[in-house]
Design a protein around this motif. Structure first.
Motif, PDB file in Angstrom:
ATOM      1  N   ASP A  37       0.843  -1.197   0.000  1.00  0.00           N
ATOM      2  CA  ASP A  37       0.000   0.000   0.000  1.00  0.00           C
ATOM      3  C   ASP A  37       0.880   1.249   0.000  1.00  0.00           C
ATOM      4  O   ASP A  37       1.006   1.937   1.008  1.00  0.00           O
ATOM      5  CB  ASP A  37      -0.935  -0.017   1.208  1.00  0.00           C
ATOM      6  CG  ASP A  37      -2.079   0.976   1.076  1.00  0.00           C
ATOM      7  OD1 ASP A  37      -2.186   1.659   0.035  1.00  0.00           O
ATOM      8  OD2 ASP A  37      -2.868   1.078   2.028  1.00  0.00           O
ATOM      9  N   ASP A  39       0.727   4.338  -1.213  1.00  0.00           N
ATOM     10  CA  ASP A  39       0.203   5.674  -0.916  1.00  0.00           C
ATOM     11  C   ASP A  39      -0.918   5.678   0.113  1.00  0.00           C
ATOM     12  O   ASP A  39      -1.557   6.708   0.323  1.00  0.00           O
ATOM     13  CB  ASP A  39      -0.296   6.344  -2.197  1.00  0.00           C
ATOM     14  CG  ASP A  39       0.844   6.750  -3.120  1.00  0.00           C
ATOM     15  OD1 ASP A  39       1.990   6.851  -2.651  1.00  0.00           O
ATOM     16  OD2 ASP A  39       0.588   6.974  -4.320  1.00  0.00           O
ATOM     17  N   GLY A  40      -1.204   4.547   0.718  1.00  0.00           N
ATOM     18  CA  GLY A  40      -2.259   4.492   1.721  1.00  0.00           C
ATOM     19  C   GLY A  40      -3.667   4.424   1.155  1.00  0.00           C
ATOM     20  O   GLY A  40      -4.634   4.547   1.900  1.00  0.00           O
ATOM     21  N   ASP A  41      -3.783   4.228  -0.162  1.00  0.00           N
ATOM     22  CA  ASP A  41      -5.116   4.168  -0.772  1.00  0.00           C
ATOM     23  C   ASP A  41      -5.409   2.800  -1.392  1.00  0.00           C
ATOM     24  O   ASP A  41      -6.434   2.611  -2.036  1.00  0.00           O
ATOM     25  CB  ASP A  41      -5.289   5.264  -1.821  1.00  0.00           C
ATOM     26  CG  ASP A  41      -4.265   5.199  -2.945  1.00  0.00           C
ATOM     27  OD1 ASP A  41      -3.486   4.224  -3.007  1.00  0.00           O
ATOM     28  OD2 ASP A  41      -4.238   6.130  -3.774  1.00  0.00           O
ATOM     29  N   GLY A  42      -4.493   1.842  -1.219  1.00  0.00           N
ATOM     30  CA  GLY A  42      -4.702   0.501  -1.727  1.00  0.00           C
ATOM     31  C   GLY A  42      -4.522   0.349  -3.222  1.00  0.00           C
ATOM     32  O   GLY A  42      -4.829  -0.704  -3.765  1.00  0.00           O
ATOM     33  N   LYS A  43      -3.985   1.367  -3.895  1.00  0.00           N
ATOM     34  CA  LYS A  43      -3.862   1.318  -5.356  1.00  0.00           C
ATOM     35  C   LYS A  43      -2.476   0.912  -5.838  1.00  0.00           C
ATOM     36  O   LYS A  43      -2.328   0.515  -6.987  1.00  0.00           O
ATOM     37  CB  LYS A  43      -4.214   2.677  -5.960  1.00  0.00           C
ATOM     38  CG  LYS A  43      -5.690   3.023  -5.858  1.00  0.00           C
ATOM     39  CD  LYS A  43      -5.992   4.382  -6.429  1.00  0.00           C
ATOM     40  CE  LYS A  43      -5.730   4.417  -7.913  1.00  0.00           C
ATOM     41  NZ  LYS A  43      -6.131   5.678  -8.550  1.00  0.00           N
TER      42      LYS A  43
END
Length: 127
Positions: A37, A39-43
């Protein structure tokens, strides 16, 4: 004058299982997983690479799976203009962070700000 270089190989994954995709590519390429993860957005997931290798990112996407390249530059606009002169076209812009471009061959790629603390080596210098 500005500089640019190949910085990232992005493996676009049309999947709900980014961890599974990262595990596959980690084993396939012999690169450990740094994060699932970025960027912390799961993308985004990132695999470990040496300082003189391109970054390898896996990106969860809603379009067909494919691979694209990122070119980093210390002057986004100058690099985009240089690539336009070579026949590339602008596709979309993301908040002054990057441009999605299309090569004359139809391949999509991104022009991004420097992605590593140290911008060299292997820089191209453009006047």
């Amino acid at each position: 004058m500005h500089h640019s270089r190949l910085c990232t190989i992005v493996i676009d994954c049309e999947t709900d299982d980014l961890a599974g995709a990262a595990t596959f590519w980690s084993h396939a390429l012999g690169k450990s997983i740094v994060t699932l993860d970025e960027d912390g957005d799961g993308k985004y997931a990132r695999l470990a690479t040496a300082d003189d290798e391109p970054i390898i990112l896996l990106q969860r996407v809603a379009h067909d799976s494919r691979v694209h390249l990122d070119i980093e530059s210390d002057d986004l606009e100058a690099e985009v203009q240089r690539l336009e002169k070579l026949g590339a076209t602008r596709v979309s812009h993301m908040h002054d962070r990057w441009w999605v471009m299309q090569a004359p061959s139809g391949h999509r790629f991104c022009v991004v700000r420097p992605q590593r603390e140290r911008f060299g080596p292997h820089l191209n210098r453009w006047e």
